[in-house]
Design an enzyme around this catalytic site. Structure first.
Site, PDB file in Angstrom:
ATOM      1  CG  ASP A 212      59.648  72.876  22.810  1.00 27.03           C
ATOM      2  OD1 ASP A 212      60.376  71.877  22.728  1.00 27.03           O
ATOM      3  OD2 ASP A 212      59.691  73.686  23.756  1.00 27.03           O
ATOM      4  CG  ASP A 251      63.745  70.998  23.029  1.00 24.35           C
ATOM      5  OD1 ASP A 251      64.069  69.890  23.496  1.00 24.35           O
ATOM      6  OD2 ASP A 251      63.499  71.975  23.754  1.00 24.35           O
ATOM      7  CG  ASP A 255      58.573  71.191  25.900  1.00 29.12           C
ATOM      8  OD1 ASP A 255      58.344  70.069  25.430  1.00 29.12           O
ATOM      9  OD2 ASP A 255      59.712  71.581  26.234  1.00 29.12           O
ATOM     10  NE  ARG A 307      61.862  64.861  27.850  1.00 32.78           N
ATOM     11  CZ  ARG A 307      62.579  65.972  27.845  1.00 32.78           C
ATOM     12  NH1 ARG A 307      62.160  67.026  27.147  1.00 32.78           N
ATOM     13  NH2 ARG A 307      63.704  66.054  28.524  1.00 32.78           N
TER      14      ARG A 307
END
Length: 434
Positions: A212, A251, A255, A307
């Site tokens: 990330d 990714d 996060d 997301r």
């Protein structure tokens, strides 16, 4: 406005046909000692977020390459520090400053063609990759991770200088860190050279990547402001297809997992990416209860597939954000992900999705029970996002209620979705702090 001598210089420059500009590596004002405002979201709770603002002169660094950045980060130490990034820093470089590519990390005989032959699901089925090529992939991945995963410690401020500061190829890791500020920085292309194949007994399986752009694990009091996060340079859509799946190289962009708490993400831009923000990483991570409190405001999500965010457990305030889904994003899935025990409070957000997205598509639920929403704007028209979602999904998914069990109190003025849409378009992202 310029006054006095500044105005005289500007007039003189105009008479001479010259342009005044901020010198490279400098900025109009010093933002590196700014603190989060007292009411600016969850990161303002319990003492607020000050980053490295108390750092002495010996711990204020201007860095221009990976080696200088690593030294300034000091192994993720908690010493108060301010790190100013000038120009572009590429994490995929050696200690000598030479650019490193995927071939430079490959070791122990790793070869993509041999890897694909070894784990082709037509012959290996649903068996998890193991053996020489998977071991070589893991060793190669570890070599890349050693270069690009950069630990950020407590009491740290990282800011970009001027309006063109870039950190590319890096994954900033805030593991257990407290009191961190990241501002005015373009973070791009956390590119995984060695994705792993994950077979699936019920389907084709998929490729999984490791990095990330920013990863909070057990981090607290974090303010992320005026950053731009994207895949710029290596978009996944340009990657080949193996085993009938896109060979993903990225990714998430951000996060927030493993019990992280008290986080504000403001005036930032998430662009041209699949998975933008994950808050909470597992349905069984019950230790996250009472944590994962996050505020997202005045952010732009453009060309994001999913997301934005997806939430488990956390109390998440999502207000005055701008969502744009261009027509060329054909694989769009959803924006607001409502998962296990999540409590998302969404206010005055604007969605622009020309031609191919319905209102009900904006929300996706996995074991979610509630979503509070007010003031939603969809293609310029006010809509009741919750009512439309429930009507569309009646009979297939459990209806979501509007009672999320809390009401946000830590926030600035909440503008109309229409006004926020205009302001975020002008002001979100790196290089736009005024």
């Amino acid at each position: 406005m310029r006054t006095g001598r500044g105005l005289q210089l500007a007039v003189l420059a105009g008479m001479l046909g010259l342009a005044l500009s901020t010198p490279a590596g400098a900025e109009a004002r010093d933002i590196s000692r700014d603190n989060l405002a007292p009411n600016d979201g969850w990161a303002a709770a319990d003492g607020g977020t000050t980053g490295g603002s108390t750092a002495g002169d010996a711990h204020v660094f201007t860095v221009r390459n990976r080696s200088e950045l690593v030294r300034a980060l000091d192994g993720g130490s908690a010493t108060p520090k301010i790190i100013r990034i000038a120009g572009t820093i590429d994490a995929n470089t050696g200690d000598d400053g030479e650019k490193l590519g995927c071939d430079d990390y490959a070791t122990d005989g790793y070869d993509l063609r041999k890897y694909l032959a070894a784990y082709d699901p037509r012959t290996s089925g649903s068996a998890k990759p193991s053996g020489p090529q998977e071991e070589a992939r893991q060793a190669s991945a570890a070599r890349q991770a050693e270069r690009i995963e950069l630990a950020v410690g407590s009491n740290t401020t990282i800011v970009g200088l001027g309006d063109r500061a870039v950190l590319k190829g890096a994954s900033l890791q805030l593991r257990g860190a407290d009191n961190v500020i990241i501002r005015n920085l373009d973070l791009r292309d956390a590119y995984d050279c060695f994705p792993v194949w994950q077979p699936n007994t019920g389907g084709l399986g998929d490729w999984k990547t490791a990095y990330d752009n920013i990863w909070l694990r057990g981090a607290t009091h974090v303010w992320i402001d005026h950053v731009t996060l994207s895949d710029k340079g290596h978009p996944d859509e340009d990657e080949p297809t193996y085993f009938a799946r896109n060979y993903l190289r990225h990714d998430g962009l951000l996060d927030i997992t493993n019990g992280s708490d008290l986080v504000t993400v403001s005036w930032s831009r998430f662009a041209d990416h699949d998975k933008a923000i994950l808050i909470g990483n597992g349905d069984t991570a019950t230790g996250d209860r009472g944590k994962l409190r996050v505020t997202l405001h005045h952010n732009e999500f453009e060309g994001v597939v999913q997301r934005a965010p997806r939430v488990r457990f956390g109390q998440v305030h999502v207000y005055n954000n701008r969502y744009v889904v261009p027509q060329d994003v054909h694989d769009y899935r959803y924006s607001l992900g409502v998962s296990t025990e999540s409590a998302v409070y969404a206010e005055n957000n604007a969605f622009t999705t020309p031609g191919h997205i319905e209102v009900a598509d904006l929300v996706k639920s996995w074991n979610g029970t509630a979503l509070h929403q007010t003031g939603t704007l969809f293609n310029g028209y006010p809509v009741d996002l919750l009512a439309i979602y429930n009507a569309y999904n009646s009979g297939s998914e459990r209806d979501l209620t509007a009672d999320v069990g809390w009401t946000p109190t830590l926030h600035g003025q909440i503008d109309s979705a229409r006004q926020a849409d205009r302001e975020v378009a002008r002001g979100a992202g790196a290089g736009r702090i005024r």
